[in-house]
Design a protein around this motif. Sequence first.
Motif, PDB file in Angstrom:
ATOM      1  N   THR A 176      24.007 -19.897   0.410  1.00 21.73           N
ATOM      2  CA  THR A 176      23.552 -18.310   0.208  1.00 21.73           C
ATOM      3  C   THR A 176      22.458 -17.896   1.244  1.00 21.73           C
ATOM      4  OG1 THR A 176      23.737 -18.570  -2.271  1.00 21.73           O
ATOM      5  CG2 THR A 176      22.171 -16.820  -1.363  1.00 21.73           C
ATOM      6  N   ILE A 177      21.589 -18.972   1.534  1.00 17.96           N
ATOM      7  CA  ILE A 177      20.838 -18.612   2.673  1.00 17.96           C
ATOM      8  C   ILE A 177      21.517 -18.577   4.003  1.00 17.96           C
ATOM      9  CG2 ILE A 177      18.820 -19.789   4.072  1.00 17.96           C
ATOM     10  CD1 ILE A 177      17.860 -18.737   1.119  1.00 17.96           C
ATOM     11  N   MET A 178      22.681 -19.193   4.320  1.00 22.19           N
ATOM     12  CA  MET A 178      23.202 -19.231   5.468  1.00 22.19           C
ATOM     13  C   MET A 178      24.119 -17.791   5.359  1.00 22.19           C
ATOM     14  SD  MET A 178      24.874 -23.047   5.818  1.00 22.19           S
ATOM     15  CE  MET A 178      25.874 -22.603   7.146  1.00 22.19           C
ATOM     16  N   VAL A 179      24.673 -17.625   4.377  1.00 23.17           N
ATOM     17  CA  VAL A 179      25.285 -16.097   4.328  1.00 23.17           C
ATOM     18  C   VAL A 179      24.352 -15.011   4.679  1.00 23.17           C
ATOM     19  CG1 VAL A 179      26.546 -14.405   2.686  1.00 23.17           C
ATOM     20  CG2 VAL A 179      27.142 -17.100   2.816  1.00 23.17           C
ATOM     21  N   LEU A 180      23.279 -15.178   4.232  1.00 24.45           N
ATOM     22  CA  LEU A 180      22.039 -14.026   4.292  1.00 24.45           C
ATOM     23  C   LEU A 180      21.846 -14.211   5.891  1.00 24.45           C
ATOM     24  CD1 LEU A 180      20.058 -12.052   3.159  1.00 24.45           C
ATOM     25  CD2 LEU A 180      18.512 -14.161   2.968  1.00 24.45           C
ATOM     26  N   LEU A 181      21.565 -15.109   6.433  1.00 25.97           N
ATOM     27  CA  LEU A 181      21.509 -14.948   7.937  1.00 25.97           C
ATOM     28  C   LEU A 181      22.642 -14.482   8.762  1.00 25.97           C
ATOM     29  CD1 LEU A 181      19.571 -18.473   8.215  1.00 25.97           C
ATOM     30  CD2 LEU A 181      18.533 -16.142   8.100  1.00 25.97           C
ATOM     31  N   LEU A 182      23.780 -15.072   8.443  1.00 26.92           N
ATOM     32  CA  LEU A 182      24.778 -14.323   9.162  1.00 26.92           C
ATOM     33  C   LEU A 182      25.185 -12.921   8.859  1.00 26.92           C
ATOM     34  CD1 LEU A 182      27.460 -17.261   8.582  1.00 26.92           C
ATOM     35  CD2 LEU A 182      26.454 -16.749  10.660  1.00 26.92           C
ATOM     36  N   TYR A 183      24.784 -12.518   7.629  1.00 21.44           N
ATOM     37  CA  TYR A 183      24.932 -11.239   7.122  1.00 21.44           C
ATOM     38  C   TYR A 183      23.806 -10.236   8.029  1.00 21.44           C
ATOM     39  CZ  TYR A 183      24.618  -6.834   4.493  1.00 21.44           C
ATOM     40  OH  TYR A 183      24.730  -5.510   3.969  1.00 21.44           O
ATOM     41  N   SER A 184      22.589 -10.574   8.131  1.00 21.21           N
ATOM     42  CA  SER A 184      21.688 -10.062   8.924  1.00 21.21           C
ATOM     43  C   SER A 184      21.903 -10.088  10.324  1.00 21.21           C
ATOM     44  CB  SER A 184      20.601 -10.946   8.787  1.00 21.21           C
ATOM     45  OG  SER A 184      20.003 -10.755   7.279  1.00 21.21           O
ATOM     46  N   PHE A 185      22.605 -10.855  10.885  1.00 21.66           N
ATOM     47  CA  PHE A 185      22.837 -11.053  12.353  1.00 21.66           C
ATOM     48  C   PHE A 185      23.976 -10.281  12.479  1.00 21.66           C
ATOM     49  CE2 PHE A 185      24.990 -12.932  16.147  1.00 21.66           C
ATOM     50  CZ  PHE A 185      23.953 -12.768  17.031  1.00 21.66           C
ATOM     51  N   SER A 186      25.045 -10.065  11.718  1.00 20.54           N
ATOM     52  CA  SER A 186      25.985  -9.058  11.880  1.00 20.54           C
ATOM     53  C   SER A 186      25.844  -7.441  11.863  1.00 20.54           C
ATOM     54  CB  SER A 186      27.255  -9.512  11.083  1.00 20.54           C
ATOM     55  OG  SER A 186      26.934  -9.349   9.848  1.00 20.54           O
ATOM     56  N   ILE A 187      24.951  -7.398  10.764  1.00 16.80           N
ATOM     57  CA  ILE A 187      24.390  -5.809  10.554  1.00 16.80           C
ATOM     58  C   ILE A 187      23.953  -5.455  11.523  1.00 16.80           C
ATOM     59  CG2 ILE A 187      22.758  -4.663   9.081  1.00 16.80           C
ATOM     60  CD1 ILE A 187      25.399  -4.984   7.907  1.00 16.80           C
ATOM     61  N   HIS A 188      22.718  -6.318  12.217  1.00 16.92           N
ATOM     62  CA  HIS A 188      22.022  -5.759  13.421  1.00 16.92           C
ATOM     63  C   HIS A 188      23.158  -5.381  14.596  1.00 16.92           C
ATOM     64  CE1 HIS A 188      19.261  -5.732  16.453  1.00 16.92           C
ATOM     65  NE2 HIS A 188      19.716  -6.657  17.515  1.00 16.92           N
ATOM     66  N   PHE A 189      24.247  -5.755  14.897  1.00 18.86           N
ATOM     67  CA  PHE A 189      25.123  -5.534  15.906  1.00 18.86           C
ATOM     68  C   PHE A 189      25.907  -4.404  15.494  1.00 18.86           C
ATOM     69  CE2 PHE A 189      23.543  -9.594  17.756  1.00 18.86           C
ATOM     70  CZ  PHE A 189      23.482  -9.198  18.829  1.00 18.86           C
TER      71      PHE A 189
END
Length: 578
Positions: free
Chosen positions: A295-308
């Motif tokens: 879940t933590i990994m998904v959250l980080l990947l989601y935040s990174f993709s949302i930024h771009f």
Amino acid sequence: MKLQAAGRSRWLVYQKIVIVFIVFLIPLVVMNIWVNYKGLSFVKDEISESAVAGASFYSKQLDNELYFIRNQQLLFMNNRDLQKLSFVGGTVENYEEVQLIDQVKDSLLTLQSTSDYVVDTGVYIKSVGKMISMMNGVENTPNDTFRMISTLMETNPKPSFYRLGDRMLFIESENNSGIWSYIEISKGKLLAALNQIAALYQKSAVLLGEEKLGSILSTTKDTDVIPTMLSLVEEQSERNSNKPIIQKINGTSYFITHSHVSSLNLSLIMYVNQNELTSKLSQFNTWFFAIFVITIMVLLLYSFSIHFMIHKPLSKLTKAFQMIETDNLNLSIESKRKDEFHYLFNSFNRMAYRLKRSIEENYEQRIALQHSELKQLQSQINPHFLYNSFFNIYMMCKTGDSDTAAELSQKLGSYYQYITRSGSDEVPLFKEYRHSLDYCEIQCIRFSNRIRYEYAEMTHPVQSVLVPRLIIQPIVENVFEHAFEDGTMQGIVYLCVDYQEQGIRVTVEDNGNSLTDEKLEQLRTKLASSAEQKEKTGMSNVNIRLQLKYGAGSGVFVSRSQHGGLQVDLIINFTKET
């Protein structure tokens, strides 16, 4: 003017998206963990209940079997041949006595065959001095069996069963101890039944016993835990509780369940190593932690993709809107993207161009609409009102009431002069208020027998404030048309003007009794959708005009009056005037 880059951003939307994602994700993760733990608890409870049910089932079977044996023994004590032999033994001929003994033996055979738990059955008949058993046949007394039974029967108080070494017996007597009956229970068969219960789980054991008597039968070789087990069960029994017990004994945690075998007045106890119940479930804890890490990994990947994908183009669009707020409409957004933001950027460019062209047109149309609304309101002159007023003047002249006729004529002329004038669309508030009072006086003259009005004088400085014409009289007209239409009561209209910090409130109330909650709600709905109505009433017309002139915070608002009828408030909010 071209926008090449979004510039530095505060990341507000980006942060909100991530926070919302976390807000939605955390409850799901927590719920998932809770559901898993709940599932583990449920499965654990199911396993526990299964163990309890299995032990209870076998203990009830054993109890029922022993009760059946006892009942058969009691029935045997009332056997006709046995009773006859007890009463007439020693007084009958040898042949008849032998025949009765054989019949008693047959009954003993039947009693022994009732259950596999029965090893031997026998009876002592005092009148003939004989002991009859299936194992030893017919013997004269005293003998070893007679001495054993007589010794056991001296036990006081009488137990539910008798024990001598490894032997377990049910003993009953009748006819003042003239008959003794005994049934020996197979200890091996009982132990086999306990082993059958213990076979439910690999690391389980079963014992039959009671704290004072100790263990009668047990399937375990570890006798050290038995006293503690019996003590725990005794405490539970004193509290009238049959709930399972989880207890750590000698370093091992046991799941303990017990049930009462009433036929022996003993407790049947099954205990299982708790690890056997939960070992297969404990592996799920590892998966819980794995889910959390994922879940933590998904959250980080989601935040990174949302930024771009969203934050950068959204920042560019936000900056463009900020420039429009400064009345700079000569701009466009350049985009090399091929996704939805490309469409938004192009739409923004078209919007900015069309907005620039439509601002002047929209302003002119709005002014024209206000003039149109006023003209429409002026055109809504009720011909019946004019006709009825002239008829009233005619009747007053016929009856010689010239003063009232003159007053009505003067008020009527003033009324129509005001509503038909084509001068300015705005008038001082006191003139608009005075015009409404003229209308009230006309109606009160016409219906002097049942209608009157009360009003408060305008003393505050806002009486000279310019307001749209014909905003109060249509509201008063609505009262006379609908509030007093049944003519069954003394109608009163109340008018007042209240100055507030943000503007003016004009209140028109009546004491009519025909307004229901349903009609009031319909009127509120009608006013809320005034703009969509094709045919507008005077009240909805006034509502639209006030909203166009002073903004959405102004308009016509209805409620129930403290006098019982309708209360209409005209709100003029100067702070929102356009």
